[in-house]
Design a protein around this motif. Sequence first.
Motif, PDB file in Angstrom:
ATOM      1  N   THR A 547       0.851  -1.182   0.000  1.00  0.00           N
ATOM      2  CA  THR A 547       0.000   0.000   0.000  1.00  0.00           C
ATOM      3  C   THR A 547       0.894   1.243   0.000  1.00  0.00           C
ATOM      4  O   THR A 547       2.121   1.142  -0.008  1.00  0.00           O
ATOM      5  CB  THR A 547      -0.940   0.007   1.220  1.00  0.00           C
ATOM      6  OG1 THR A 547      -1.850   1.116   1.103  1.00  0.00           O
ATOM      7  CG2 THR A 547      -0.163   0.133   2.525  1.00  0.00           C
ATOM      8  N   HIS A 553      -5.125   4.845   3.467  1.00  0.00           N
ATOM      9  CA  HIS A 553      -6.584   4.918   3.407  1.00  0.00           C
ATOM     10  C   HIS A 553      -7.046   5.582   2.113  1.00  0.00           C
ATOM     11  O   HIS A 553      -8.082   5.218   1.560  1.00  0.00           O
ATOM     12  CB  HIS A 553      -7.127   5.682   4.620  1.00  0.00           C
ATOM     13  CG  HIS A 553      -7.026   4.923   5.907  1.00  0.00           C
ATOM     14  ND1 HIS A 553      -7.972   4.007   6.318  1.00  0.00           N
ATOM     15  CD2 HIS A 553      -6.070   4.929   6.870  1.00  0.00           C
ATOM     16  CE1 HIS A 553      -7.613   3.495   7.477  1.00  0.00           C
ATOM     17  NE2 HIS A 553      -6.462   4.040   7.842  1.00  0.00           N
ATOM     18  N   LEU A 636      -8.784  -1.262   5.602  1.00  0.00           N
ATOM     19  CA  LEU A 636      -8.768  -0.100   4.703  1.00  0.00           C
ATOM     20  C   LEU A 636     -10.038  -0.004   3.863  1.00  0.00           C
ATOM     21  O   LEU A 636     -10.145   0.861   2.996  1.00  0.00           O
ATOM     22  CB  LEU A 636      -7.552  -0.170   3.776  1.00  0.00           C
ATOM     23  CG  LEU A 636      -6.177  -0.125   4.443  1.00  0.00           C
ATOM     24  CD1 LEU A 636      -5.073  -0.127   3.392  1.00  0.00           C
ATOM     25  CD2 LEU A 636      -6.058   1.107   5.335  1.00  0.00           C
ATOM     26  N   GLN A 643      -6.762  -6.733   0.033  1.00  0.00           N
ATOM     27  CA  GLN A 643      -6.061  -6.164   1.188  1.00  0.00           C
ATOM     28  C   GLN A 643      -5.765  -7.177   2.283  1.00  0.00           C
ATOM     29  O   GLN A 643      -5.033  -6.868   3.219  1.00  0.00           O
ATOM     30  CB  GLN A 643      -6.888  -5.032   1.798  1.00  0.00           C
ATOM     31  CG  GLN A 643      -8.147  -5.510   2.540  1.00  0.00           C
ATOM     32  CD  GLN A 643      -8.720  -4.462   3.476  1.00  0.00           C
ATOM     33  OE1 GLN A 643      -8.476  -3.268   3.319  1.00  0.00           O
ATOM     34  NE2 GLN A 643      -9.478  -4.911   4.466  1.00  0.00           N
TER      35      GLN A 643
END
Length: 657
Positions: A547, A553, A636, A643
Amino acid sequence: MAKPSYPKPLSEDVLRSLVLGTFGQARWTQDSPIVPDVWIEYIKMAETAARNSAGAAQPASNPSELFPPPKPVDLLVTPWTGSSAGQIARHIRTGLTSPELPRHDPATAQVAPSSSRVAARLDFFALLHIVIPLTGWWRGLTADEVKIATDDVTTSIRRGGPQLEFLRFVALAGFITAMYRASTPARVRELNAIATRIGTDPAHGHRPLENIEASLKAGLADLIQHYFAFKPPGLRAEPQIGDRIWLVNLNRQSSRTMFDARKTVKADAAQRVFDTDGKGIVFAIMDNGVDAGHVGFVDRDNPDVMARLKDGPPLQTADLGWSSRVKATYDFSALRALLSDAASLPSDNSPAGVPATPTDSLRKAMLKLKACADEGLGLDWFIAAPLIRISHDDKYAPPNDDHGTHVAGILGAYFEDSDFDRPLIGVCPKITIYDLRVFAPDGSGDEFSILAALEFVGWLNRDRDNPVVHGVNLSLALRHDVDSFGCGKTPICDACNQLVGSGVVVVAAAGNTGFEGVSKQSLGNGYRTVSITDPGNADDVITVGSTHRRDPHAYGVSYFSSRGPTGDGRRKPDILAPGEKITSTIRDNRSQRLDGTSMAAPHVSGAAALLMARYPELIGRPKMIKKILMDTATDLGREPAFQGAGLLDILRALQAV
């Protein structure tokens, strides 16, 4: 004179129909000791050889007279349960000296056993003469089954069973043999037509088998004739203890897949709250190498080191043995050649050909390895490990690439004078590192080297109550061959699961195959699910996706990060960590930003190390550590198959125990 015009090579679809759909009866699961991708590789080599033999005289029946000489394929051989890798390696080396295979040089084949498997570079005829007769499948055939199969091809195909499996084998073996003998374009076209018929009829042709019996039997008879011209060993030879083979697959090639990132996973907050920095924990970095001389890895708990850093003189390469937290370096990319060279020494155990050293220790060690090979014994790490260890002295050889040093820096560097405007601090700035190099200096790597390194860690930890290495980081990738293995059941996945079962934390990058579009512009095309690479498919490892380093986020899963689920429907990756534009150490006391799930994995390795450093009762309990990290991850809000459990949160993980 114009060069003969050969037909185009068989397409990938025809090749797979021939191998997986022989006689129109498709197979979707593995039912042979020779996996489909091995067959396909040998077929491609035979086609290439036929094109290179233009104008050559038709060779005789002996495979040594084929022109051009067959080229080898790098194989990974798995012994039958209860059999020995050392014994299998000895059988293969002995077979390579057979008069029927005079072209073979055992040293070129580089036959080498690990604790569980054997690597060998073998051409097709060595596969037929040496490997096939050692398989349990071959020894399970009966002379009557073979006679029925060859006498009544049509009935055998219709009924299936053992006869059909034997015919499938003969069709493929005979086709490759005949292709090696083909020296004219007309003969290659004829063989291609036979391959197409056998691969597609009758299922794809929608014709009753009886209507194609004549053409099918004629083509198969030609292939059977070519195969049996080589007189393979007799069926049902009584197996000896330790000399049976279960599976033969390709020795797959592997590839390598901090300021804000450290805050993102709350490593800085965790250290302030829990006063833990990874001290006392040892992690192995399996990569292309870690620069042990980088100032970011000096042992700051050593007062002599700090005195030298403060007042000089500067630390030198000769000081690595006592000044670096990279405590040991081993080159597993050199192991196979070492074992092969030792096994190829003169049979009289004379020292000829063994390099001399001032202490004669290398000569003695090589002769000991030779004795082990001659006896068919397994890999003796007491002998082999010192020979692949890279000394931390003035002869130290740093890595040729920055990847491993960058990965290690994310895990455990403390670099005050970085190329940026503030100190570069890894997740565990006092952790101890083992540098296990599984890539050669030219960047090449294979599955055998990684397997050997994993088995070496198991050997180091043979006293489970006092482990030498607590965890392993694998920021590398191997593509999963779906035709050859169940997902998560490849040799490297099995080895990783076994290591976890022995009490070692294993962290693996998910891979960088989440987007494979030609351009980076996409309206949906180019993104890929079910794209996790090995060893990330292993059930028990902690598989890490990527990420954004600062705004996870907002940005979610990195576009390049491999996505799940796995091919058999399990949720992977397990967790996410920052992998975009991650700043870390590189060679020559420098730092740089790199991207990839390779960068995400060491964040999670660091989290596992902090848990073990703070809570020693978790040492030897890797599944519990995995559960803690996943249970405390931050959701998230993305697809679970993308994820996993979410973003790594080290502070919450430490608080949860």
